[in-house]
Design a protein around this motif. Structure first.
Motif, short mmCIF file in Angstrom:
data_model
loop_
_atom_site.label_atom_id
_atom_site.label_comp_id
_atom_site.label_asym_id
_atom_site.label_seq_id
_atom_site.Cartn_x
_atom_site.Cartn_y
_atom_site.Cartn_z
N PRO A 1 -5.01 2.05 -2.95
CA PRO A 1 -5.70 0.49 -2.93
C PRO A 1 -4.50 -0.28 -2.85
O PRO A 1 -3.40 -0.38 -3.28
CB PRO A 1 -6.46 0.40 -4.00
CG PRO A 1 -6.45 1.68 -4.83
CD PRO A 1 -5.15 2.52 -4.33
N PRO A 2 -4.68 -1.52 -2.19
CA PRO A 2 -3.51 -2.68 -1.95
C PRO A 2 -3.48 -3.31 -3.05
O PRO A 2 -4.49 -3.51 -3.98
CB PRO A 2 -4.37 -3.61 -0.64
CG PRO A 2 -5.76 -3.02 -0.64
CD PRO A 2 -6.02 -1.81 -1.44
N ASN B 1 -5.62 -2.70 4.47
CA ASN B 1 -6.20 -1.39 3.88
C ASN B 1 -6.75 -0.79 5.22
O ASN B 1 -6.56 0.31 5.26
CB ASN B 1 -7.34 -1.62 2.84
CG ASN B 1 -7.77 -0.32 2.30
OD1 ASN B 1 -6.80 0.15 1.68
ND2 ASN B 1 -8.97 -0.17 2.25
N ILE C 1 1.00 -1.10 0.04
CA ILE C 1 -0.11 0.05 0.10
C ILE C 1 0.73 1.13 0.07
O ILE C 1 1.71 1.38 0.87
CB ILE C 1 -1.19 0.09 1.23
CG1 ILE C 1 -1.98 -1.28 1.19
CG2 ILE C 1 -1.65 1.16 1.07
CD1 ILE C 1 -3.04 -1.09 2.35
#
Length: 167
Positions: free
Chosen positions: A127-128, A106, A58
């Motif tokens: 976003p991951p 997240n 991330i």
């Protein structure tokens, strides 16, 4: 739990930046999977390093930029996903299990961003991204990479690698 200052004194990163990651990890792992952990010895990791079988990446932008890599074995990822799904057995690291692990990371990063905002620092997250494989190597050049080992009560481990630079 806080980082011992001497463990990261040689780094050119404010040690106070690491504590929100630890605090958010404690809150989220307890809340979503009823997992407690002990903090392993925090250390500076080489900019290029080998990683376990599952990595959630991330990115961060804002007053602090960089990325956080949550590195764990496949069995650890499946165990956490199972706990997040109320103990439902996870025999295969399928899309649902990947989604659970990505959401865990997240949530940790979202809580970390909130903790930074309470200190007057603006941090946004990406976003991951999830990497799965064998013999992977990651590189976080141009950033100090601080490894925060989260030693889970069941004997599993997540290496939370925090690679930061101040803007």
């Amino acid at each position: 739990m806080t980082v011992a200052r001497q463990n990261v004194m040689s780094a050119k990163v404010n040690v106070e930046y690491i504590n929100p990651f630890i605090q958010a990890s404690q809150q989220v792992l307890k809340q979503v999977a009823n997992i407690d952990f002990k903090l392993g010895k925090v250390y500076i990791k080489e900019p290029t390093y080998r990683v376990d079988q599952v990595v959630v990446i991330i990115g961060m932008t804002g007053n602090i930029k960089g990325q956080v890599n949550f590195c764990m074995s496949l069995s650890t990822a499946k165990s956490i996903a199972s706990l997040m799904m109320g103990g439902y057995p996870v025999n295969e690291f399928d899309e649902l299990a990947k989604s659970a692990i990505g959401e865990m990371a997240n949530m940790i990063m979202g809580n970390t961003s909130t903790l930074f905002s309470q200190k007057g620092l603006k941090v946004e997250i990406t976003p991951p991204s999830i990497l799965i494989g064998e013999n992977m190597t990651l590189s976080t050049t141009k950033m100090i990479n601080i490894c925060v080992p989260l030693l889970l009560d069941n004997g599993d481990k997540i290496d939370m690698d925090v690679a930061l630079m101040e803007n």
